[in-house]
Motif scaffolding. Structure first.
Motif, short mmCIF file in Angstrom:
data_model
loop_
_atom_site.label_atom_id
_atom_site.label_comp_id
_atom_site.label_asym_id
_atom_site.label_seq_id
_atom_site.Cartn_x
_atom_site.Cartn_y
_atom_site.Cartn_z
N ARG A 1 0.80 -1.23 0.00
CA ARG A 1 0.00 0.00 0.00
C ARG A 1 0.83 1.28 0.00
O ARG A 1 0.28 2.38 0.16
N ALA A 2 2.13 1.14 -0.14
CA ALA A 2 2.99 2.34 -0.16
C ALA A 2 2.48 3.30 -1.22
O ALA A 2 2.13 2.89 -2.32
N PRO A 3 2.41 4.61 -0.90
CA PRO A 3 1.73 5.55 -1.78
C PRO A 3 2.53 6.06 -2.97
O PRO A 3 2.01 6.85 -3.75
N SER A 4 3.77 5.65 -3.11
CA SER A 4 4.50 5.99 -4.33
C SER A 4 5.45 4.84 -4.63
O SER A 4 5.80 4.05 -3.74
N LEU A 5 5.87 4.75 -5.88
CA LEU A 5 6.76 3.64 -6.26
C LEU A 5 8.10 3.75 -5.55
O LEU A 5 8.69 2.75 -5.17
N ARG A 6 8.57 4.98 -5.40
CA ARG A 6 9.84 5.15 -4.71
C ARG A 6 9.72 4.64 -3.27
O ARG A 6 10.56 3.87 -2.80
N ARG A 7 8.68 5.04 -2.58
CA ARG A 7 8.49 4.61 -1.19
C ARG A 7 8.30 3.09 -1.12
O ARG A 7 8.73 2.46 -0.16
N LYS A 8 7.64 2.54 -2.11
CA LYS A 8 7.44 1.09 -2.11
C LYS A 8 8.79 0.39 -2.20
O LYS A 8 9.07 -0.56 -1.46
N ALA A 9 9.63 0.86 -3.11
CA ALA A 9 10.95 0.24 -3.28
C ALA A 9 11.80 0.40 -2.02
O ALA A 9 12.46 -0.54 -1.58
N VAL A 10 11.75 1.60 -1.44
CA VAL A 10 12.55 1.85 -0.24
C VAL A 10 12.09 0.94 0.91
O VAL A 10 12.90 0.33 1.61
N LEU A 11 10.78 0.82 1.06
CA LEU A 11 10.25 0.01 2.16
C LEU A 11 10.56 -1.48 1.96
O LEU A 11 11.00 -2.17 2.88
N LEU A 12 10.35 -1.93 0.74
CA LEU A 12 10.63 -3.34 0.41
C LEU A 12 12.09 -3.65 0.70
O LEU A 12 12.43 -4.67 1.29
N SER A 13 12.94 -2.74 0.28
CA SER A 13 14.36 -2.91 0.46
C SER A 13 14.72 -2.91 1.95
O SER A 13 15.56 -3.69 2.41
N LYS A 14 14.05 -2.07 2.70
CA LYS A 14 14.32 -2.01 4.13
C LYS A 14 13.91 -3.30 4.82
O LYS A 14 14.67 -3.86 5.63
N VAL A 15 12.74 -3.78 4.51
CA VAL A 15 12.26 -5.00 5.16
C VAL A 15 13.16 -6.18 4.77
O VAL A 15 13.47 -7.05 5.59
N GLN A 16 13.62 -6.15 3.54
CA GLN A 16 14.56 -7.17 3.07
C GLN A 16 15.86 -7.10 3.90
O GLN A 16 16.39 -8.13 4.32
N ASP A 17 16.33 -5.90 4.14
CA ASP A 17 17.54 -5.74 4.96
C ASP A 17 17.34 -6.32 6.35
O ASP A 17 18.26 -6.91 6.94
N GLU A 18 16.15 -6.13 6.89
CA GLU A 18 15.89 -6.66 8.23
C GLU A 18 16.00 -8.18 8.22
O GLU A 18 16.56 -8.77 9.15
N GLY A 19 15.49 -8.79 7.16
CA GLY A 19 15.68 -10.23 7.01
C GLY A 19 17.16 -10.57 7.00
O GLY A 19 17.61 -11.53 7.64
N GLY A 20 17.93 -9.76 6.29
CA GLY A 20 19.38 -9.96 6.24
C GLY A 20 20.02 -9.85 7.62
O GLY A 20 20.87 -10.67 7.99
N HIS A 21 19.60 -8.86 8.38
CA HIS A 21 20.13 -8.71 9.75
C HIS A 21 19.78 -9.94 10.57
O HIS A 21 20.61 -10.42 11.36
N GLY A 22 18.57 -10.42 10.39
CA GLY A 22 18.17 -11.64 11.09
C GLY A 22 19.15 -12.77 10.76
O GLY A 22 19.61 -13.48 11.65
N LEU A 23 19.47 -12.89 9.48
CA LEU A 23 20.42 -13.93 9.06
C LEU A 23 21.78 -13.78 9.73
O LEU A 23 22.33 -14.75 10.26
N TYR A 24 22.38 -12.55 9.69
CA TYR A 24 23.70 -12.37 10.33
C TYR A 24 23.63 -12.81 11.78
O TYR A 24 24.54 -13.42 12.31
N LEU A 25 22.54 -12.37 12.43
CA LEU A 25 22.44 -12.57 13.88
C LEU A 25 22.19 -14.03 14.23
O LEU A 25 22.72 -14.53 15.22
N TYR A 26 21.41 -14.73 13.39
CA TYR A 26 21.27 -16.17 13.61
C TYR A 26 22.64 -16.84 13.44
O TYR A 26 23.01 -17.73 14.21
N SER A 27 23.38 -16.39 12.44
CA SER A 27 24.72 -16.97 12.23
C SER A 27 25.61 -16.71 13.43
O SER A 27 26.32 -17.59 13.90
N ALA A 28 25.56 -15.48 13.93
CA ALA A 28 26.37 -15.14 15.10
C ALA A 28 25.97 -16.02 16.29
O ALA A 28 26.83 -16.50 17.05
N THR A 29 24.67 -16.27 16.43
CA THR A 29 24.22 -17.11 17.54
C THR A 29 24.70 -18.55 17.35
O THR A 29 25.08 -19.22 18.31
N GLU A 30 24.68 -19.00 16.10
CA GLU A 30 25.08 -20.39 15.83
C GLU A 30 26.56 -20.64 16.17
O GLU A 30 26.94 -21.77 16.47
#
Lengths: 255, 315, 255, 315
Positions: free
Chosen positions: B56-85
């Motif tokens: 529902r992001a109100p512009s394409l730029r905001r949609k891309a930025v948000l998608l990219s941000k949420v994707q980064d959070e997934g990436g942080h989750g990955l680093y941190l799971y690796s660090a825990t492992e």
């Protein structure tokens, strides 16, 4: 075709390609936080981002050709379902992971042949967008190819899901190779792509991958069409409700 | 000769990093597993409230930025799971603990995203609060955690700027947009302050964590930094500060602030937040829906290995 | 309370009750063509219709009190999620059939006690709406009661689904018995209902039905609140996107 | 004395109704089962295209009207399944035949509802075409079918008026609304004409059905009625008639019309419509999702019966 018509046709063409990209990008983005595991969630978001990026480039070019002060967002957010011109395969629901991956395979192979042709376009902007997209598509296809093998030749359950998805999607692939007079003229003018000619190669490669994945190539006994004339499935309306709601609820705002 | 324990403490004192193969006290290891995995879960669960607005992001730029941000959070989750492992646990077990409620994630993600402005407020305030904490954790004593924090901090700062920039667009936009921004600020300001945890006196894990230099600064010190940095940001937006008791204290060189409603904090932690159930159920649903995919991968890989073995034997 | 305030408070109160009704009606209408069998599909649509009907009456009255030319549709279609004042239980997703039926049971029993109180309101319009709704609610409760028995004491699978739904919904029932100063003042003025007083009777009847259905009454160990101050779950936004899209996309039109 | 066959034909000739317990030729029975169940399936599948707009209806009144209409269609499905069951078949088997593709439903429901105006066009044109057919079927020779038709016709006429009234609101509304109405008319006009089936010469089931008075009028005669009645309705709306070849034929006292695109008709019937798969899959999904509910009912009823028996035996 006069110069003026060529410009209008190119604008329409860029809009169509933008519609294809934004709609598929939207569908893929529905996977974010819903993937089967974290790495794949991230990868799907990445593919979604590539498509949103393409949409922005195509729309921006369409807006530039229109020359009336419209922006990419006017194209994406203020046109009704009947004005959208995307091919239907892109608007079909997200489905399960098998459905998403089969659709990607069919579309990725198509783009593998379509984009290099578009990259030769006499229109340097379109050629440039295509050139950038080729690289992304190589990565997309590597993914959808691998997933097709894994899921097709994985478990009995995954095989069945893949075959079912394939049967559900096949009838929407024919439209990828249709061309109306506008697209034919643009292809003749060296701007667009003679897409009908791509089908044999597409079919050969898709068939090879499916066979490798122990899947059966469906029969060509049905075809649904209409995207390029704005005749859509019921799915697109719901997609646009979601996508456009906020933008339309506060008209004329900057975001 | 030093005992392993003495050697461990020597390194801690000397600001040397503890690495996975080094000896470490079991309590240190457990403390780290708890903290890093909780951090990982928070990144992953944090994808949901923001993910709620991607379509529902109100512009394409905001949609891309948000998608990219949420994707980064997934990436942080990955680093941190690796660090825990690196501490000898498996990601699957960590995830199971989170799904069962045994392991926690940051309570801030139990608040719903109600309007588009919440996306800005989360980037600005929630990521902002997280960064204050994470900057301090770059100097944490465990090597893999410290390196993950350094990497994550860079991206988070980027996210925070994007969030703030989104708030600027709203706060300087139409009256309706400005009201939306104020409303989001009002709802997220206090929960952001609570992200630093209870006051130092009441913090369960703090003392030991400070000694071991897992934590480097106290909850209240970090919170104060965040309060101070946020005041001029709110002013620049032209929004009303949600804390009516906020006052500059020249003597301390800091802002004094109103009392945090800890009842609300514990209320949300204890299951009365809007999204506690929803977040975990969402995670479980996606996980279960993906089970057949993971099974197919395993089956496929087994088949491929069998083929390779066969070919080798035939050769 | 001055007369003017009483009028404004009554308008706000009618709006809240309208919000409750339209949101639950919308959720129930999502069952149309999705019911477990045809008779039940029809029955669910019927209950949905009752709620849409109530929403129209409450909003029409609110509009009349507002006296500014607004209509029922302005209330339903042009207010944002943060302006909606429905209790949260009504906006939760449709869920499976067990979830829908448990919610109905909880809400129907509540209405069984709430509406007769409202029917005694000194405000004759509210009393009239409640009077009409009482009859509908009797039918609703007969249905949700029967279904609770059938599904609770049906198969092991149906029992589990019912118990799970109950656990998921229970924390949202506390809000049914909350009252803010506005509702308290209206109750004191003989216009509204002292709803907190209804909980013991509600709990007794719900418990009796659940026990009869071999289900366990959940523990009162959590509660989510916020509907009456416009603090909603993430579900309402999506519901309103759907509901309001068309109305908002073509502002100022008659339909 | 007459043979059963002669007696059957005597009744048909005499316009007496055939009732469930009466003797009837097996082909008559099969023909009716096919036709009535197809009609029932059409009512049920027809709930989907309109159901697609219930949550998005642009006013509360329209929402209530639409919901009520779709509910009525479910009711019509019920009457018609009941009427079919009088012929010695079970609803569950009829539904299975529809889900497997063995039994058909009206092809018109394979067209998608794309805009809100489609809801008006369906009520006006699709229900309108259905009524023309159903009025004639009120005189069908099989009693239960005839009575179902009489009952259904009343409600359908009401629906058609509502659909037309919706079209009036759009056609007399804003330019965008008027365009929406024209677009819906353009898309649904021809498919509505096709609802009467192929030209008489090519109609597979017609001759026998006419003899047995299952059908009372030919496809082409019914279609002509519909064409004639629709012309002034389109004029009143101020919309452009989609048939550019339409011309009043004073000699025939009817409108002559352009050729129907039968290729398109068969194309959709043969699986190339937009919604063929979607409609059946939707029905199967809802049916499967409801399986546990039906199982629970059966189990509960069995338990209740067992209890009653026990109580009786104890008494």
């Amino acid at each position: 075709m006069s110069d003026f018509n060529l410009k209008a046709a190119t604008q329409e063409y860029a809009t169509r390609l933008g519609d294809d990209a934004v709609v598929l990008g939207h569908r893929l983005s529905e996977w974010t936080s819903n993937g089967p595991f974290l790495e794949e969630d991230i990868a799907l978001s990445n593919v979604a981002l590539d498509y949103i990026g393409r949409a922005r480039m195509y729309y921006t070019y369409a807006a530039e050709l229109a020359g009336n002060g419209k922006t990419e967002d006017d194209f994406a957010y203020t046109r009704d379902m009947r004005e959208y011109r995307n091919l239907l395969i892109h608007e079909l629901p997200r489905g399960d992971f098998a459905y998403t991956m089969v659709r990607q395979l069919l579309v990725d192979v198509f783009n593998t042949y379509y984009l290099p042709e578009l990259a030769k376009s006499a229109d340097s902007t379109l050629a440039g967008i295509a050139q950038k997209a080729i690289k992304e598509t190589r990565y997309h296809l590597r993914r959808s190819h691998e997933w097709t093998l894994r899921l097709g030749d994985g478990t009995e359950a995954s095989h069945q899901r893949m075959q079912r998805a394939l049967e559900s999607l096949w009838g929407y692939t024919h439209e990828l190779f249709d061309a109306d007079p506008l697209e034919l003229q643009l292809a003749d003018a060296g701007i667009g792509v003679h897409n009908a000619a791509l089908r044999p190669t597409w079919l050969a490669q898709v068939s090879a991958i499916l066979t490798e994945a122990t899947l059966t190539v469906p029969k060509d006994d049905w075809a649904v069409r209409g995207g390029r004339v704005g005749y859509h499935t019921e799915n697109l309306g719901h997609l646009l409700n979601d996508m456009q709601f906020l933008h339309r609820a506060y008209p004329g705002c900057q975001w | 000769m030093m005992t392993p324990e003495q050697n461990f403490m020597r390194k801690i004192e000397a600001e040397e990093k503890i690495e996975p193969k080094d000896w470490m006290p079991e309590a240190y290891r457990q403390n780290l597993i708890r903290q890093i995995s909780q951090h990982a879960h928070s990144e992953v669960i944090g994808m949901q409230p923001e993910g709620n607005w991607i379509t529902r992001a109100p512009s394409l730029r905001r949609k891309a930025v948000l998608l990219s941000k949420v994707q980064d959070e997934g990436g942080h989750g990955l680093y941190l799971y690796s660090a825990t492992e690196t501490l000898g646990v498996k990601r699957a077990d960590l995830i199971a603990a989170m799904q069962s409620g045994e392991a926690k994630y940051a309570s801030i993600f139990n608040y719903p995203t109600q309007t588009w402005a919440d996306i800005g407020a989360i980037g600005w305030l929630v990521d902002g609060a997280a960064i204050v904490n994470q900057i301090s954790l770059q100097r944490t004593s465990y090597g893999p955690y410290s390196r993950a924090m350094i990497r994550i901090c860079k991206e988070e700062s980027f996210h925070q700027r994007q969030g703030y920039e989104l708030m600027i667009a709203l706060a300087h936009g139409s009256p309706a947009q400005k009201a939306m921004a104020q409303d989001a600020l009002n709802r997220f300001y206090w929960p952001a302050l609570m992200m630093f945890g209870p006051h130092d006196a009441e913090s369960a894990h703090s003392a030991k964590s400070m000694t071991w230099k897992i934590k480097r600064e106290t909850n209240d010190d970090l919170r104060q930094k965040f309060i101070d940095q946020t005041v001029p940001q709110i002013e620049f937006l032209g929004l009303v500060h949600p804390d009516q008791d906020l006052k500059w204290n020249a003597e301390r060189g800091h802002y004094d602030s109103g009392e945090i409603d800890w009842k609300e904090f514990y209320n949300v932690i204890n299951g009365n937040g809007h999204c506690n159930r929803q977040r975990v159920e969402h995670h479980i649903r996606a996980h279960e829906e993906g089970a057949w995919v993971r099974d197919a991968m395993t089956a496929y890989n087994a088949k491929q290995r069998a083929k390779t073995t066969e070919q080798r034997q035939a050769a």
